[in-house]
Write a protein that holds these residues in place. Sequence first.
Motif, PDB file in Angstrom:
ATOM      1  N   GLY A   1     -16.764  -2.836 -12.155  1.00 36.74           N
ATOM      2  CA  GLY A   1     -16.858  -4.223 -12.611  1.00 36.74           C
ATOM      3  C   GLY A   1     -15.532  -4.953 -12.455  1.00 36.74           C
ATOM      4  N   VAL A   2     -14.458  -4.318 -12.906  1.00 33.16           N
ATOM      5  CA  VAL A   2     -13.119  -4.897 -12.753  1.00 33.16           C
ATOM      6  C   VAL A   2     -12.775  -4.997 -11.268  1.00 33.16           C
ATOM      7  CG1 VAL A   2     -10.644  -4.433 -13.090  1.00 33.16           C
ATOM      8  CG2 VAL A   2     -12.233  -4.212 -14.995  1.00 33.16           C
ATOM      9  N   ALA A   3     -13.084  -3.934 -10.530  1.00 30.42           N
ATOM     10  CA  ALA A   3     -12.763  -3.911  -9.102  1.00 30.42           C
ATOM     11  C   ALA A   3     -13.447  -5.057  -8.368  1.00 30.42           C
ATOM     12  CB  ALA A   3     -13.161  -2.572  -8.490  1.00 30.42           C
ATOM     13  N   ILE A   4     -14.724  -5.271  -8.644  1.00 35.94           N
ATOM     14  CA  ILE A   4     -15.468  -6.331  -7.953  1.00 35.94           C
ATOM     15  C   ILE A   4     -14.824  -7.687  -8.215  1.00 35.94           C
ATOM     16  CG2 ILE A   4     -17.671  -7.600  -7.997  1.00 35.94           C
ATOM     17  CD1 ILE A   4     -19.011  -4.749  -8.239  1.00 35.94           C
ATOM     18  N   GLY A   5     -14.478  -7.965  -9.463  1.00 41.20           N
ATOM     19  CA  GLY A   5     -13.820  -9.237  -9.776  1.00 41.20           C
ATOM     20  C   GLY A   5     -12.496  -9.403  -9.050  1.00 41.20           C
ATOM     21  N   GLU A   6     -11.709  -8.336  -9.003  1.00 45.24           N
ATOM     22  CA  GLU A   6     -10.408  -8.414  -8.334  1.00 45.24           C
ATOM     23  C   GLU A   6     -10.556  -8.518  -6.815  1.00 45.24           C
ATOM     24  OE1 GLU A   6      -8.227  -5.090  -9.939  1.00 45.24           O
ATOM     25  OE2 GLU A   6      -7.642  -6.251 -11.710  1.00 45.24           O
ATOM     26  N   PHE A   7     -11.516  -7.800  -6.251  1.00 42.76           N
ATOM     27  CA  PHE A   7     -11.755  -7.936  -4.813  1.00 42.76           C
ATOM     28  C   PHE A   7     -12.161  -9.375  -4.481  1.00 42.76           C
ATOM     29  CE2 PHE A   7     -12.725  -3.188  -4.572  1.00 42.76           C
ATOM     30  CZ  PHE A   7     -11.598  -2.887  -3.825  1.00 42.76           C
ATOM     31  N   GLU A   8     -13.034  -9.952  -5.303  1.00 35.08           N
ATOM     32  CA  GLU A   8     -13.467 -11.334  -5.059  1.00 35.08           C
ATOM     33  C   GLU A   8     -12.305 -12.306  -5.180  1.00 35.08           C
ATOM     34  OE1 GLU A   8     -16.690 -11.605  -7.873  1.00 35.08           O
ATOM     35  OE2 GLU A   8     -18.174 -11.001  -6.358  1.00 35.08           O
ATOM     36  N   THR A   9     -11.455 -12.112  -6.184  1.00 34.74           N
ATOM     37  CA  THR A   9     -10.277 -12.977  -6.362  1.00 34.74           C
ATOM     38  C   THR A   9      -9.326 -12.845  -5.180  1.00 34.74           C
ATOM     39  OG1 THR A   9     -10.455 -12.841  -8.764  1.00 34.74           O
ATOM     40  CG2 THR A   9      -8.296 -13.455  -7.861  1.00 34.74           C
ATOM     41  N   SER A  10      -9.095 -11.620  -4.748  1.00 31.46           N
ATOM     42  CA  SER A  10      -8.211 -11.365  -3.608  1.00 31.46           C
ATOM     43  C   SER A  10      -8.758 -12.012  -2.335  1.00 31.46           C
ATOM     44  CB  SER A  10      -8.038  -9.855  -3.408  1.00 31.46           C
ATOM     45  OG  SER A  10      -7.324  -9.588  -2.227  1.00 31.46           O
ATOM     46  N   ALA A  11     -10.052 -11.813  -2.089  1.00 28.21           N
ATOM     47  CA  ALA A  11     -10.661 -12.375  -0.876  1.00 28.21           C
ATOM     48  C   ALA A  11     -10.597 -13.897  -0.891  1.00 28.21           C
ATOM     49  CB  ALA A  11     -12.111 -11.907  -0.742  1.00 28.21           C
ATOM     50  N   ALA A  12     -10.878 -14.512  -2.037  1.00 29.76           N
ATOM     51  CA  ALA A  12     -10.837 -15.970  -2.133  1.00 29.76           C
ATOM     52  C   ALA A  12      -9.421 -16.498  -1.920  1.00 29.76           C
ATOM     53  CB  ALA A  12     -11.373 -16.422  -3.488  1.00 29.76           C
ATOM     54  N   ALA A  13      -8.436 -15.831  -2.509  1.00 26.71           N
ATOM     55  CA  ALA A  13      -7.044 -16.262  -2.327  1.00 26.71           C
ATOM     56  C   ALA A  13      -6.643 -16.151  -0.859  1.00 26.71           C
ATOM     57  CB  ALA A  13      -6.110 -15.428  -3.197  1.00 26.71           C
TER      58      ALA A  13
ATOM     59  N   ARG B   1       5.386 -14.937  -2.894  1.00 27.53           N
ATOM     60  CA  ARG B   1       4.700 -14.257  -1.783  1.00 27.53           C
ATOM     61  C   ARG B   1       3.225 -14.062  -2.157  1.00 27.53           C
ATOM     62  NH1 ARG B   1       9.467 -12.082  -2.826  1.00 27.53           N
ATOM     63  NH2 ARG B   1       8.609 -10.342  -4.003  1.00 27.53           N
ATOM     64  N   PRO B   2       2.455 -15.180  -2.188  1.00 28.43           N
ATOM     65  CA  PRO B   2       1.065 -15.085  -2.636  1.00 28.43           C
ATOM     66  C   PRO B   2       0.195 -14.220  -1.729  1.00 28.43           C
ATOM     67  CG  PRO B   2       1.493 -17.252  -1.700  1.00 28.43           C
ATOM     68  CD  PRO B   2       2.821 -16.535  -1.797  1.00 28.43           C
ATOM     69  N   GLY B   3       0.507 -14.150  -0.459  1.00 29.61           N
ATOM     70  CA  GLY B   3      -0.266 -13.305   0.449  1.00 29.61           C
ATOM     71  C   GLY B   3      -0.138 -11.840   0.086  1.00 29.61           C
ATOM     72  N   MET B   4       1.072 -11.404  -0.202  1.00 24.19           N
ATOM     73  CA  MET B   4       1.278 -10.012  -0.606  1.00 24.19           C
ATOM     74  C   MET B   4       0.659  -9.757  -1.981  1.00 24.19           C
ATOM     75  SD  MET B   4       2.382  -8.225   1.785  1.00 24.19           S
ATOM     76  CE  MET B   4       2.285  -6.773   0.741  1.00 24.19           C
ATOM     77  N   ALA B   5       0.716 -10.759  -2.858  1.00 25.21           N
ATOM     78  CA  ALA B   5       0.094 -10.603  -4.173  1.00 25.21           C
ATOM     79  C   ALA B   5      -1.414 -10.391  -4.014  1.00 25.21           C
ATOM     80  CB  ALA B   5       0.375 -11.818  -5.054  1.00 25.21           C
ATOM     81  N   ALA B   6      -2.040 -11.151  -3.132  1.00 22.74           N
ATOM     82  CA  ALA B   6      -3.484 -11.008  -2.907  1.00 22.74           C
ATOM     83  C   ALA B   6      -3.802  -9.634  -2.322  1.00 22.74           C
ATOM     84  CB  ALA B   6      -3.984 -12.113  -1.978  1.00 22.74           C
ATOM     85  N   PHE B   7      -2.976  -9.165  -1.392  1.00 24.69           N
ATOM     86  CA  PHE B   7      -3.206  -7.846  -0.790  1.00 24.69           C
ATOM     87  C   PHE B   7      -3.069  -6.750  -1.841  1.00 24.69           C
ATOM     88  CE2 PHE B   7      -2.607  -4.086   1.745  1.00 24.69           C
ATOM     89  CZ  PHE B   7      -3.426  -4.308   2.857  1.00 24.69           C
ATOM     90  N   GLN B   8      -2.036  -6.860  -2.671  1.00 23.98           N
ATOM     91  CA  GLN B   8      -1.813  -5.840  -3.702  1.00 23.98           C
ATOM     92  C   GLN B   8      -2.900  -5.883  -4.770  1.00 23.98           C
ATOM     93  OE1 GLN B   8       0.413  -3.303  -3.467  1.00 23.98           O
ATOM     94  NE2 GLN B   8       0.518  -4.245  -1.455  1.00 23.98           N
ATOM     95  N   LEU B   9      -3.476  -7.060  -5.022  1.00 23.49           N
ATOM     96  CA  LEU B   9      -4.581  -7.150  -5.966  1.00 23.49           C
ATOM     97  C   LEU B   9      -5.780  -6.364  -5.434  1.00 23.49           C
ATOM     98  CD1 LEU B   9      -5.652  -8.212  -8.628  1.00 23.49           C
ATOM     99  CD2 LEU B   9      -6.395 -10.282  -7.397  1.00 23.49           C
ATOM    100  N   ALA B  10      -6.015  -6.432  -4.131  1.00 22.41           N
ATOM    101  CA  ALA B  10      -7.091  -5.631  -3.541  1.00 22.41           C
ATOM    102  C   ALA B  10      -6.792  -4.144  -3.704  1.00 22.41           C
ATOM    103  CB  ALA B  10      -7.295  -5.994  -2.071  1.00 22.41           C
ATOM    104  N   ASP B  11      -5.539  -3.745  -3.517  1.00 24.92           N
ATOM    105  CA  ASP B  11      -5.189  -2.333  -3.713  1.00 24.92           C
ATOM    106  C   ASP B  11      -5.397  -1.916  -5.170  1.00 24.92           C
ATOM    107  OD1 ASP B  11      -4.622  -1.885  -1.059  1.00 24.92           O
ATOM    108  OD2 ASP B  11      -2.451  -1.953  -1.298  1.00 24.92           O
ATOM    109  N   ALA B  12      -5.057  -2.799  -6.109  1.00 24.17           N
ATOM    110  CA  ALA B  12      -5.296  -2.513  -7.529  1.00 24.17           C
ATOM    111  C   ALA B  12      -6.790  -2.362  -7.782  1.00 24.17           C
ATOM    112  CB  ALA B  12      -4.713  -3.622  -8.404  1.00 24.17           C
ATOM    113  N   ALA B  13      -7.587  -3.171  -7.100  1.00 19.88           N
ATOM    114  CA  ALA B  13      -9.043  -3.084  -7.245  1.00 19.88           C
ATOM    115  C   ALA B  13      -9.566  -1.758  -6.697  1.00 19.88           C
ATOM    116  CB  ALA B  13      -9.706  -4.266  -6.535  1.00 19.88           C
ATOM    117  N   PHE B  14      -8.996  -1.283  -5.593  1.00 20.86           N
ATOM    118  CA  PHE B  14      -9.385   0.034  -5.074  1.00 20.86           C
ATOM    119  C   PHE B  14      -9.127   1.110  -6.128  1.00 20.86           C
ATOM    120  CE2 PHE B  14      -9.186  -1.736  -0.732  1.00 20.86           C
ATOM    121  CZ  PHE B  14     -10.362  -1.208  -0.229  1.00 20.86           C
ATOM    122  N   ALA B  15      -7.966   1.039  -6.761  1.00 19.98           N
ATOM    123  CA  ALA B  15      -7.635   2.028  -7.791  1.00 19.98           C
ATOM    124  C   ALA B  15      -8.612   1.934  -8.961  1.00 19.98           C
ATOM    125  CB  ALA B  15      -6.191   1.849  -8.259  1.00 19.98           C
TER     126      ALA B  15
END
Length: 167
Positions: free
Chosen positions: A122-134, A100-114
Amino acid sequence: GRVGEGERWIRALLAAAPPEAASRPIGLWAAGYLAIGRRDLETAELALNDAQSLARRVGDEEAESFAISHLGLVRLFQGAHQEARALFLESVERHRSGGRPGMAAFQLADAAFAASLSGDDGVAIGEFETSAAAARGMGDDWTESHALWGLGLARLRTGELDAADAA
């Protein structure tokens, strides 16, 4: 409202379903999610813990993944950002391994919020970018917008006003 109506239907369905019903973990995590929407974190946590436990017992990995991610929301709204992040990251891995890569990408954004709320932009920005690209790669506008919103907030927090505006 719609959340209250949803909760009434979920309660009725859970009351009618036998304790061993395969759909019960799904109903429990849905009930927990709706309780989060009402900001009733205590009720949400009880339902989500029950969902996770039952899903594990019956082998419903998808329902368990959703229960874990929604428990992450409970922790996030309680201000336990590191615990929320750990739950979101666990959910990311479970969704990835469950196909379920779509849910994984959404949850990565939530992890970035945390991460951002913990001061680790710095970590958040990288994860948000990865999530958005996915999400963009899957054509998932909802998840992409979720990640870009968070990216904009994280960039704002770091003083990168043009990058925040672009996100």
